[in-house]
Design a protein around this motif. Structure first.
Motif, PDB file in Angstrom:
ATOM      1  N   PRO A 101      26.231  28.639  17.027  1.00 49.64           N
ATOM      2  CA  PRO A 101      24.985  28.674  16.235  1.00 49.64           C
ATOM      3  C   PRO A 101      23.787  28.135  17.013  1.00 49.64           C
ATOM      4  N   VAL A 102      23.552  28.696  18.189  1.00 48.56           N
ATOM      5  CA  VAL A 102      22.460  28.227  19.046  1.00 48.56           C
ATOM      6  C   VAL A 102      21.691  29.428  19.570  1.00 48.56           C
ATOM      7  N   VAL A 103      20.526  29.156  20.110  1.00 47.91           N
ATOM      8  CA  VAL A 103      19.737  30.183  20.776  1.00 47.91           C
ATOM      9  C   VAL A 103      19.478  29.741  22.208  1.00 47.91           C
ATOM     10  N   VAL A 104      19.464  30.709  23.112  1.00 57.08           N
ATOM     11  CA  VAL A 104      19.148  30.455  24.523  1.00 57.08           C
ATOM     12  C   VAL A 104      17.816  31.125  24.802  1.00 57.08           C
ATOM     13  N   LYS A 105      16.830  30.350  25.241  1.00 56.57           N
ATOM     14  CA  LYS A 105      15.492  30.882  25.480  1.00 56.57           C
ATOM     15  C   LYS A 105      15.048  30.553  26.896  1.00 56.57           C
ATOM     16  N   ARG A 106      14.328  31.485  27.485  1.00 52.48           N
ATOM     17  CA  ARG A 106      13.742  31.263  28.798  1.00 52.48           C
ATOM     18  C   ARG A 106      12.247  31.090  28.629  1.00 52.48           C
ATOM     19  N   GLY A 107      11.706  29.982  29.129  1.00 54.27           N
ATOM     20  CA  GLY A 107      10.273  29.710  29.031  1.00 54.27           C
ATOM     21  C   GLY A 107       9.644  29.581  30.400  1.00 54.27           C
ATOM     22  N   GLN A 108       8.517  28.897  30.455  1.00 51.18           N
ATOM     23  CA  GLN A 108       7.803  28.690  31.709  1.00 51.18           C
ATOM     24  C   GLN A 108       8.574  27.722  32.586  1.00 51.18           C
ATOM     25  N   HIS A 109       9.330  28.241  33.557  1.00 52.03           N
ATOM     26  CA  HIS A 109      10.128  27.442  34.484  1.00 52.03           C
ATOM     27  C   HIS A 109      11.255  26.680  33.793  1.00 52.03           C
ATOM     28  N   ILE A 110      11.746  27.161  32.669  1.00 53.12           N
ATOM     29  CA  ILE A 110      12.852  26.493  31.980  1.00 53.12           C
ATOM     30  C   ILE A 110      13.806  27.519  31.383  1.00 53.12           C
ATOM     31  N   VAL A 111      15.046  27.066  31.176  1.00 49.11           N
ATOM     32  CA  VAL A 111      16.005  27.751  30.311  1.00 49.11           C
ATOM     33  C   VAL A 111      16.487  26.696  29.325  1.00 49.11           C
ATOM     34  N   GLU A 112      16.333  26.953  28.048  1.00 48.49           N
ATOM     35  CA  GLU A 112      16.612  25.955  27.014  1.00 48.49           C
ATOM     36  C   GLU A 112      17.654  26.483  26.037  1.00 48.49           C
ATOM     37  N   VAL A 113      18.572  25.590  25.675  1.00 42.19           N
ATOM     38  CA  VAL A 113      19.560  25.890  24.638  1.00 42.19           C
ATOM     39  C   VAL A 113      19.339  24.904  23.501  1.00 42.19           C
ATOM     40  N   LYS A 114      19.158  25.419  22.295  1.00 40.31           N
ATOM     41  CA  LYS A 114      18.926  24.570  21.131  1.00 40.31           C
ATOM     42  C   LYS A 114      19.512  25.237  19.891  1.00 40.31           C
ATOM     43  N   PRO A 115      19.724  24.470  18.824  1.00 40.79           N
ATOM     44  CA  PRO A 115      20.301  25.049  17.608  1.00 40.79           C
ATOM     45  C   PRO A 115      19.406  26.138  17.023  1.00 40.79           C
ATOM     46  N   GLN A 116      20.026  27.054  16.339  1.00 39.76           N
ATOM     47  CA  GLN A 116      19.268  28.077  15.632  1.00 39.76           C
ATOM     48  C   GLN A 116      18.402  27.420  14.565  1.00 39.76           C
ATOM     49  N   GLY A 117      17.212  27.935  14.402  1.00 42.42           N
ATOM     50  CA  GLY A 117      16.319  27.407  13.371  1.00 42.42           C
ATOM     51  C   GLY A 117      15.493  26.222  13.811  1.00 42.42           C
ATOM     52  N   VAL A 118      15.506  25.890  15.116  1.00 44.16           N
ATOM     53  CA  VAL A 118      14.689  24.791  15.615  1.00 44.16           C
ATOM     54  C   VAL A 118      13.519  25.365  16.399  1.00 44.16           C
ATOM     55  N   SER A 119      12.318  25.166  15.881  1.00 45.04           N
ATOM     56  CA  SER A 119      11.101  25.578  16.578  1.00 45.04           C
ATOM     57  C   SER A 119       9.931  24.895  15.908  1.00 45.04           C
ATOM     58  N   LYS A 120       8.842  24.831  16.610  1.00 40.94           N
ATOM     59  CA  LYS A 120       7.647  24.230  16.028  1.00 40.94           C
ATOM     60  C   LYS A 120       7.181  25.022  14.804  1.00 40.94           C
ATOM     61  N   GLY A 121       7.367  26.328  14.860  1.00 44.72           N
ATOM     62  CA  GLY A 121       6.965  27.161  13.731  1.00 44.72           C
ATOM     63  C   GLY A 121       7.723  26.819  12.475  1.00 44.72           C
ATOM     64  N   LEU A 122       9.048  26.640  12.594  1.00 42.15           N
ATOM     65  CA  LEU A 122       9.853  26.290  11.429  1.00 42.15           C
ATOM     66  C   LEU A 122       9.542  24.877  10.946  1.00 42.15           C
ATOM     67  N   ALA A 123       9.211  23.984  11.878  1.00 40.80           N
ATOM     68  CA  ALA A 123       8.827  22.625  11.478  1.00 40.80           C
ATOM     69  C   ALA A 123       7.567  22.650  10.623  1.00 40.80           C
ATOM     70  N   VAL A 124       6.597  23.459  11.024  1.00 38.72           N
ATOM     71  CA  VAL A 124       5.358  23.592  10.253  1.00 38.72           C
ATOM     72  C   VAL A 124       5.649  24.186   8.871  1.00 38.72           C
TER      73      VAL A 124
END
Length: 867
Positions: A739-762
């Motif tokens: 139950p995680v998502v793998v995302k590639r950003g600016q010079h990073i690869v991040e693994v975090k739980p599904q449903g975790v983002s600044k948008g969902l926090a807002v």
């Protein structure tokens, strides 16, 4: 600080540093539409707006190159200059790719010394008779621009030659660079005299004019601009040695489309953009694009072709057939190998001769049966290197002929003179094999010409007594370091430095079976005949038109000084957030939700000290002190650091680690909807990330309670990006059922739980406010990076939220002028603090009765919540 190369940009434009005389303004204003005179006569308008003009009655292309496609000579009797088209010029031949209705305007220099008193008359004549606009450079500038910077700096460097020692390449001379910039400015002035910026397409050719796009883009922000590089583009390790490297890169990036012969050259350019300017590229529907301040700069990969009609017309000449018969008789019973090269150090003539010498040593049965015809074109440059290459060529030819020649037989025939076209064509048609051995070359068209000449024409066949259905063959041995090599899949590719391999390749080409020779020839002929110069030009212009489609859908700002100038292109609705406007709305609203990013928004991204200063804390405390406000700092940082740094702001809400942890005030506990049992995926992710960290020097792993992040900003840009893509694929495979998502950003690869983002926090905060009976009537969100785009998207979706009694006023604002989902921007952190200070001042200036009413309301809400 303005770079040294750009600091005197205005001086360069006026030639003050070079003390060159001003060139006369020879051209009259040009009527772009019958009865309407272009308004370019006046002074320059500011770069933020383009000149308005009516649509031209004909499609028009402006072709800009160092030299015009003209031949000039002075009439001996009248003393007048006479001009004619240069039929061999690529610039002239490219017109075959367009309809007869297309108008072409050529801008460039003349290969003739036109006196100052004659320049105005010549300009009028060329404009009226040929639609050509000449650029007259002062003699000293011309020498420093072309022979100096272009031929002694750019040309060797682009062919991988570094000035390691004074005797081998010239050291960088800033005066030559200044002449280069000044010459490019003259070219831009000539373009401005004739251009209709809303309709015309401008196509610039080759490395002589690499900063010209900057001048043109500065004058017309929405100009339709393409550039094609006819030489190689070196690897970043070579290119980075050039002191003015950034200025040239930015010049090219001011185009809409940049063309290269091969993917290797394009890849080297993209690598330079990544390493030096921090730009990433991506493929968009099959087209490579670079995002450059809101503009997409497209990359075109297509080698130049030849003009079929021109070559076939020469094949049909009686003189060509006569020369072919002469060659046939002269070399009867012998195999002919043909080489046609310029006399310069990169064409590999001496290596070719040594390979032939090795061929005669190894394959002794070839002696007396094989002849190399080496045609040497006049050198395009001068200098010690050219003289050494010429001396070595002659000495090697002499040695081979003395060792392996005999009475009436020369193994190598060197033709070092101006060879008429018909004669050169005859040699192409009669050669059994063509050997192109350049150690570095942009686009060598010799193999293409050889293939067409070997195919022949009905007229040539008739003159030579050849049946029209007789099988045609051709054999090519080409260097793998020339631009046409990738497109000739049937050729024998060689490393020119490996003389043994070259000699073996020539032997293979000559002894290959006729059936295979015919099949290779047919394959090559099909490609060359369908990818001629007209196809190349039409394809380039089609891609340029596609690249310019969005020009008038966005607003443009010119930013940067000197040669660092570039255009920021953004949505028409994107504008700077006015403090007066938001304060006015702020005063009239009763319930506000304010979301602020931390790094890059409240604290400068470049700052080593990450703790908030007194001004930040004071502003946040004032905003939190207003009972109408719900203020949250939403950050990717850990909860411990944020709670410690922001502890003076007791009523401040914090969403840490992109919303994995949420706290409504310092008196409340941290909340999270994720249990530690759900983090078992970390035991799977950590060893994978560690293996990539060990294999990628400069990379690190960041451990968060909510996520694991692999950083590669300190690694080699190309290798780091390659490893990031591989790691992303690897993790997605390993974590497919987690139950995680793998995302590639600016010079990073991040693994975090599904449903975790600044948008969902807002969304959670706003949803809680609605549940508590306090739906916001104003929402403000400010952030600066990619993760904040989730916040902007989230609050914009609240407008359609059915739980809200009425849509709130939304202010989504990004920090910095850049493409964003936000509709507003602020320039930097100081602007953010000024804005927040204005809101805090508005809160503190409330009327006493408003404060009392607000206090009573808060007491009532608190009492109702207890009940």
């Amino acid at each position: 600080m303005v770079s040294r190369s750009c600091a005197n940009f205005i001086d360069l434009a006026s030639w003050d540093l070079l003390d060159f005389p001003q060139t006369q303004r020879a051209l009259p204003r040009v009527m772009t539409v019958p009865g309407i005179i272009s308004e370019l006569d006046g002074g320059y308008s500011d770069g933020s707006s383009d000149v308005n003009s009516s649509s031209s009655s004909r499609e028009r292309k402006i072709i800009v190159a160092n030299m015009l496609p003209l031949q000039a000579k002075r009439d001996t009797e009248s003393g007048q200059w006479c001009f004619s088209w240069d039929e061999d010029s690529l610039l002239l031949q490219l017109r075959d790719g367009f309809s007869s209705d297309t108008e072409f305007v050529y801008i460039g220099s003349l290969n003739a010394d036109i006196g100052t008193s004659e320049q105005e008359e010549v300009s009028h004549k060329l404009l009226l008779d040929f639609n050509c606009v000449p650029t007259f450079l002062p003699k000293e500038m011309q020498e420093k621009f072309y022979l100096g910077f272009c031929k002694h700096h750019l040309w060797p460097l682009f062919h991988y030659m570094l000035p390691m020692f004074p005797d081998h390449g010239d050291r960088f001379d800033r005066r030559l660079w200044q002449a280069y910039v000044s010459a490019n400015k003259i070219f831009s002035d000539r373009v401005m005299e004739v251009i209709n910026p809303e309709e015309d397409y401008v196509w610039i050719h080759d490395y002589h004019l690499m900063v010209l796009p900057t001048f043109l883009r500065k004058r017309f922000n929405r100009i339709k601009l393409g550039f094609f590089l006819h030489s190689p583009f070196p690897s970043s390790e070579i290119y980075r040695t050039l002191p003015v490297r950034d200025d040239l890169l930015r010049g090219l990036l001011n185009c809409d489309l940049i063309g290269f012969h091969t993917f290797d050259y394009a890849r080297h350019f993209l690598s330079c953009c990544s390493r030096m300017l921090g730009l990433d590229y991506e493929s968009k529907r099959g087209h490579i694009g670079l995002d450059y301040f809101g503009r997409t700069v497209f990359i075109k990969i297509l080698p130049v072709g030849i003009h079929m009609g021109r070559l076939e017309s020469v094949l049909n000449l009686p003189s060509t057939a006569a020369k072919m018969k002469e060659i046939q008789e002269q070399f009867k019973g012998k195999k002919l190998i043909l080489g046609v090269d310029d006399m310069d150090i990169f064409k590999g003539i001496s290596l070719k001769l040594i390979a032939m010498e090795r061929l005669f040593e190894t394959y002794w049965h070839m002696r007396g049966k094989l002849v190399l015809i080496q045609i040497v074109n006049p050198a395009r440059a001068t200098g010690k290197d050219v003289e050494e290459a010429k001396r070595e060529t002659y000495s090697t030819v002499k040695r081979i002929n003395e060792r392996y020649g005999s009475a009436g037989y020369q193994p190598v025939i060197l033709i070092d003179r101006l060879v008429p076209r018909y004669e050169k064509t005859a040699y192409y048609a009669m050669a059994d094999c063509c050997l192109v051995n350049a150690v570095r070359d942009g686009m060598n068209l010799v193999p293409y010409k050889y293939i067409i000449c070997r195919q022949g024409t009905p007229g040539m066949d008739k003159a030579m007594g050849i049946s029209h259905d007789s099988p045609r063959t051709s054999m090519l041995v080409v260097s793998e370091f020339i631009g046409c090599s990738p497109s000739l899949s049937g050729a024998i590719r060689v490393n020119p430095w490996d003389v043994d391999a070259v000699s073996e390749a020539v032997n293979l080409a000559l002894t290959m079976g006729e059936t295979e020779k015919r099949l290779r020839h047919e394959k090559h002929y099909h490609y060359v005949s369908t990818h001629d110069v007209g196809y190349w030009a039409k394809s380039f212009m089609q891609d340029l038109e596609r690249a310019c489609r969005e020009h008038y859908n966005k607003r443009c700002w010119g930013i940067g000084f000197g040669l660092s100038f570039r255009v920021l292109s953004l949505s028409p609705s994107f504008r700077k957030l006015s403090i007066d406007h938001i304060v006015s709305t702020y005063r009239t609203t009763q319930r506000r939700a304010i979301f602020l990013d931390y790094d890059g928004t409240l604290v400068p991204e470049s700052s080593i000290i990450k703790t908030p200063n007194a001004e930040v804390l004071s502003v946040l405390k004032s905003l939190c002190g207003d009972p109408k406000n719900t203020v949250f700092v939403v950050s990717g940082r850990g909860w411990e650091s944020l709670s410690d740094w922001l502890s003076p702001c007791e009523n401040l809400g914090i969403a840490a680690e992109h919303g994995y942890f949420i706290r409504w005030s310092s008196k409340r506990e941290w909340e999270t909807c994720y249990s530690s049992a759900e983090a078992e995926w970390k035991t799977m992710v950590e060893p994978v990330m560690r293996s990539y960290m060990d294999a990628t020097d400069g990379s690190t792993i960041e451990f968060k309670e909510s996520a694991l992040v692999w950083h590669h900003q300190e690694a080699d840009p190309d290798f780091g990006a390659c490893q990031a893509k591989e790691l992303l694929d690897h993790l997605e495979s390993v974590l497919a059922n987690e139950p995680v998502v793998v995302k590639r950003g600016q010079h990073i690869v991040e693994v975090k739980p599904q449903g975790v983002s600044k948008g969902l926090a807002v969304e959670k905060v706003i949803h809680r406010m609605v549940e508590d009976g306090n739906p916001p009537d104003m929402v403000m969100c400010i952030g600066d990076d990619r993760s904040d785009e989730d916040m902007f998207e989230s609050i914009l979706s609240t407008v359609t939220n059915p739980d809200l009694p009425m849509p709130p006023e939304i202010f989504a604002c990004t920090v910095g002028r850049k493409p964003s989902k936000a509709k507003y921007f602020l320039d930097d952190v100081s602007d953010v603090l000024k804005l927040l200070g204005g809101l805090a001042a508005a809160s503190s200036s409330r009327k006493p009765e408003d404060q009392q009413q607000s206090s009573s309301l808060h007491t009532q809400v608190a009492f109702e919540s207890i009940i």
